[in-house]
Design a protein around this motif. Structure first.
Motif, mmCIF file in Angstrom:
data_model
loop_
_atom_site.group_PDB
_atom_site.id
_atom_site.type_symbol
_atom_site.label_atom_id
_atom_site.label_comp_id
_atom_site.label_asym_id
_atom_site.label_seq_id
_atom_site.Cartn_x
_atom_site.Cartn_y
_atom_site.Cartn_z
ATOM 1 N N VAL A 1 32.106 41.538 31.353
ATOM 2 C CA VAL A 1 31.727 41.922 33.098
ATOM 3 C C VAL A 1 32.378 41.871 33.583
ATOM 4 C CG1 VAL A 1 32.437 39.556 34.354
ATOM 5 C CG2 VAL A 1 31.359 39.088 31.877
ATOM 6 N N PHE A 2 32.245 42.875 34.812
ATOM 7 C CA PHE A 2 33.553 43.602 35.496
ATOM 8 C C PHE A 2 33.445 42.441 37.111
ATOM 9 C CE2 PHE A 2 34.633 45.530 40.221
ATOM 10 C CZ PHE A 2 35.325 46.081 39.297
ATOM 11 N N PHE A 3 35.161 42.576 36.627
ATOM 12 C CA PHE A 3 35.625 41.465 38.035
ATOM 13 C C PHE A 3 36.061 42.362 38.896
ATOM 14 C CE2 PHE A 3 35.786 38.856 34.142
ATOM 15 C CZ PHE A 3 35.229 38.028 34.339
ATOM 16 N N ASP A 4 35.635 42.580 40.027
ATOM 17 C CA ASP A 4 36.363 43.230 41.069
ATOM 18 C C ASP A 4 38.023 42.667 41.718
ATOM 19 O OD1 ASP A 4 36.242 45.453 42.989
ATOM 20 O OD2 ASP A 4 33.774 43.288 44.806
ATOM 21 N N CYS A 5 38.365 43.720 42.490
ATOM 22 C CA CYS A 5 39.474 43.041 43.014
ATOM 23 C C CYS A 5 39.407 41.805 44.378
ATOM 24 C CB CYS A 5 39.826 43.943 44.240
ATOM 25 S SG CYS A 5 39.193 44.587 45.801
ATOM 26 N N GLY A 6 39.994 41.755 44.797
ATOM 27 C CA GLY A 6 39.824 39.806 45.927
ATOM 28 C C GLY A 6 40.764 38.254 45.461
ATOM 29 N N VAL B 1 36.269 43.793 32.004
ATOM 30 C CA VAL B 1 36.432 45.161 33.085
ATOM 31 C C VAL B 1 37.287 44.502 34.632
ATOM 32 C CG1 VAL B 1 36.118 47.076 33.843
ATOM 33 C CG2 VAL B 1 34.508 46.150 31.799
ATOM 34 N N CYS B 2 38.024 45.181 35.137
ATOM 35 C CA CYS B 2 38.714 45.125 35.694
ATOM 36 C C CYS B 2 39.865 46.658 36.428
ATOM 37 C CB CYS B 2 39.681 43.872 36.110
ATOM 38 S SG CYS B 2 41.400 44.546 34.978
ATOM 39 N N SER B 3 39.366 46.395 37.789
ATOM 40 C CA SER B 3 40.658 47.565 38.112
ATOM 41 C C SER B 3 41.974 47.413 39.292
ATOM 42 C CB SER B 3 39.605 48.442 39.370
ATOM 43 O OG SER B 3 39.735 48.015 40.189
ATOM 44 N N SER B 4 41.862 45.562 39.061
ATOM 45 C CA SER B 4 43.383 45.780 39.793
ATOM 46 C C SER B 4 44.255 44.413 39.380
ATOM 47 C CB SER B 4 42.665 44.345 41.336
ATOM 48 O OG SER B 4 41.599 43.539 40.513
ATOM 49 N N LEU B 5 45.500 44.558 40.163
ATOM 50 C CA LEU B 5 46.623 43.634 39.000
ATOM 51 C C LEU B 5 46.236 42.498 39.340
ATOM 52 C CD1 LEU B 5 49.459 43.872 38.436
ATOM 53 C CD2 LEU B 5 50.324 43.981 40.143
ATOM 54 N N ASN B 6 45.806 41.768 40.282
ATOM 55 C CA ASN B 6 45.780 39.933 40.298
ATOM 56 C C ASN B 6 44.727 39.331 39.474
ATOM 57 O OD1 ASN B 6 43.444 41.321 41.831
ATOM 58 N ND2 ASN B 6 43.534 39.333 42.906
ATOM 59 N N VAL B 7 43.362 40.495 38.856
ATOM 60 C CA VAL B 7 42.315 39.961 37.941
ATOM 61 C C VAL B 7 43.034 40.451 36.585
ATOM 62 C CG1 VAL B 7 40.409 40.597 37.235
ATOM 63 C CG2 VAL B 7 40.367 40.928 39.381
ATOM 64 N N LEU B 8 43.834 41.297 36.634
ATOM 65 C CA LEU B 8 44.366 41.494 35.313
ATOM 66 C C LEU B 8 45.190 40.093 34.616
ATOM 67 C CD1 LEU B 8 45.101 43.542 32.659
ATOM 68 C CD2 LEU B 8 47.244 44.656 34.017
ATOM 69 N N LEU B 9 46.292 39.845 36.000
ATOM 70 C CA LEU B 9 47.082 38.741 35.570
ATOM 71 C C LEU B 9 46.500 37.222 34.850
ATOM 72 C CD1 LEU B 9 49.735 39.625 37.833
ATOM 73 C CD2 LEU B 9 49.534 40.049 35.917
ATOM 74 N N LYS B 10 45.328 37.381 35.162
ATOM 75 C CA LYS B 10 44.115 36.154 35.174
ATOM 76 C C LYS B 10 43.761 36.006 34.311
ATOM 77 C CE LYS B 10 45.048 33.277 38.620
ATOM 78 N NZ LYS B 10 45.067 31.902 38.301
ATOM 79 N N LEU B 11 43.187 37.394 33.760
ATOM 80 C CA LEU B 11 42.952 37.574 32.318
ATOM 81 C C LEU B 11 43.449 37.690 31.121
ATOM 82 C CD1 LEU B 11 40.390 40.802 33.176
ATOM 83 C CD2 LEU B 11 39.519 38.385 32.382
ATOM 84 N N PRO C 1 42.858 34.067 26.425
ATOM 85 C CA PRO C 1 43.415 34.164 24.760
ATOM 86 C C PRO C 1 42.343 35.452 24.103
ATOM 87 C CG PRO C 1 42.224 32.373 24.618
ATOM 88 C CD PRO C 1 42.686 32.382 25.767
ATOM 89 N N ASN C 2 40.601 34.652 24.377
ATOM 90 C CA ASN C 2 39.428 35.634 23.520
ATOM 91 C C ASN C 2 38.447 36.940 24.479
ATOM 92 O OD1 ASN C 2 39.243 33.828 21.020
ATOM 93 N ND2 ASN C 2 38.788 32.385 21.834
ATOM 94 N N CYS C 3 39.808 36.933 25.486
ATOM 95 C CA CYS C 3 38.835 37.688 25.763
ATOM 96 C C CYS C 3 39.903 38.953 25.851
ATOM 97 C CB CYS C 3 38.783 37.826 28.015
ATOM 98 S SG CYS C 3 38.673 38.506 28.737
ATOM 99 N N HIS C 4 38.901 39.948 25.118
ATOM 100 C CA HIS C 4 39.435 41.577 25.573
ATOM 101 C C HIS C 4 38.645 42.361 26.595
ATOM 102 C CE1 HIS C 4 39.516 46.234 23.527
ATOM 103 N NE2 HIS C 4 38.359 46.269 24.376
ATOM 104 N N ILE C 5 40.052 42.927 27.340
ATOM 105 C CA ILE C 5 40.565 43.200 28.356
ATOM 106 C C ILE C 5 39.803 45.059 28.901
ATOM 107 C CG2 ILE C 5 41.627 43.419 30.680
ATOM 108 C CD1 ILE C 5 43.167 40.731 29.453
ATOM 109 N N VAL C 6 39.615 45.546 29.261
ATOM 110 C CA VAL C 6 39.136 46.724 29.465
ATOM 111 C C VAL C 6 39.895 47.462 31.301
ATOM 112 C CG1 VAL C 6 37.998 48.668 29.949
ATOM 113 C CG2 VAL C 6 37.265 47.419 28.564
ATOM 114 N N LEU C 7 41.271 47.604 30.846
ATOM 115 C CA LEU C 7 41.440 48.556 32.858
ATOM 116 C C LEU C 7 41.795 50.026 33.428
ATOM 117 C CD1 LEU C 7 43.720 47.194 35.049
ATOM 118 C CD2 LEU C 7 45.140 48.193 33.916
ATOM 119 N N CYS C 8 40.797 49.728 34.476
ATOM 120 C CA CYS C 8 40.440 51.105 34.845
ATOM 121 C C CYS C 8 41.618 51.582 35.099
ATOM 122 C CB CYS C 8 39.334 50.783 35.810
ATOM 123 S SG CYS C 8 37.945 50.552 35.282
ATOM 124 N N GLY C 9 42.559 52.371 35.008
ATOM 125 C CA GLY C 9 44.066 53.023 35.812
ATOM 126 C C GLY C 9 43.701 53.991 36.616
#
Length: 252
Positions: free
Chosen positions: A96-101, A120-130, A134-142
């Motif tokens: 799942v991609f979570f947009d900024c906003g 998959v995310c590209s924003s800090l606010n989403v990363l902090l929630k993800l 505990p069972n989420c594998h996070i991919v951050l677009c740097g």
């Protein structure tokens, strides 16, 4: 404390990360319990939460802090309802991609902790929630970090998004117009939004009623680009008809 009460406590605490208070009636509806049940819960949660004037607040919050502006409260309530509806779409094993906003974090709040998925995310606010899932594998677009909208922007010819195939793309917007399409405030968001719309099997627009009949600076899509639109019951009728005519499914 039984597991259902513990889960309710966690959801209330997550809601209070985004605002100082939430109305008892609204939280009861979101949790699918009666107000009386929630009042009884609050007696058990008294070390963490309290009830002030019909609003649930954290212990230690000053009475003056929880009286937020009515307009802001309505928008937070509707974003949270949108988040609850959208979260139901996510299934085990999805990518799942979570947009900024500001709406995206509410989707994450309502995804069960036990559900295993890739985000998959590209924003800090989403990363902090993800990181709380505990069972989420996070991919951050740097890339370069833009403080204004908390987005990471990559100027490389290829990015991690080029190799990811998404089950869902939850895309947010600052404006939705019949004539001018779907828009956002910042041009540095456009490339990522358009790329995930091309890569995703299922494309979802998250927009509360205030975004409709509004045009912002940067155009990135049309309503026809989405298979789902998740909004609230105040969405203007003309847009309900447009969404239906486009073949998309409207969730309110």
């Amino acid at each position: 404390m039984d597991s259902k009460k513990a889960e309710r406590l966690k959801l209330i605490q997550q809601a209070l990360q985004d605002q100082n208070a939430i109305h008892l009636k609204e939280m009861a509806a979101l949790l699918d319990v009666s107000e009386m049940t929630l009042r009884r819960d609050l007696n058990h949660f008294s070390e963490h939460l309290r009830l002030l004037g019909g609003y649930i607040t954290r212990v230690g919050t000053e009475a003056s802090d929880y009286r937020v502006a009515d307009q802001d409260t309505r928008h937070v309530e509707e974003k949270r309802r949108i988040g609850k509806l959208a979260a139901r779409l996510v299934q085990p094993g999805d990518t799942v991609f979570f947009d900024c906003g500001t709406t995206s974090p509410f989707v994450i709040d309502f995804i069960p902790d036990e559900l295993e998925f890739t985000a998959v995310c590209s924003s800090l606010n989403v990363l902090l929630k993800l990181q709380n899932k505990p069972n989420c594998h996070i991919v951050l677009c740097g890339g370069t970090f833009h403080r204004k909208n908390q987005v990471f922007e990559s100027n490389a010819e290829s990015s991690i998004l080029d190799s990811v195939r998404l089950t869902w793309a939850f895309v947010t917007a600052a404006g939705v117009s019949q004539e001018f399409g779907v828009t956002c405030f910042n041009f540095n968001e456009v490339e990522v939004k358009q790329k995930v719309l091309r890569q995703a099997q299922q494309r979802v627009l998250l927009a509360d009623f205030s975004k409709f009949d509004t045009v912002r600076t940067a155009h990135f899509a049309t309503l026809q680009d989405f298979q789902y639109v998740v909004s609230d019951k105040k969405i203007p009728r003309v847009y309900k008809e447009l969404i239906q005519a486009s073949g998309a499914q409207l969730l309110v």
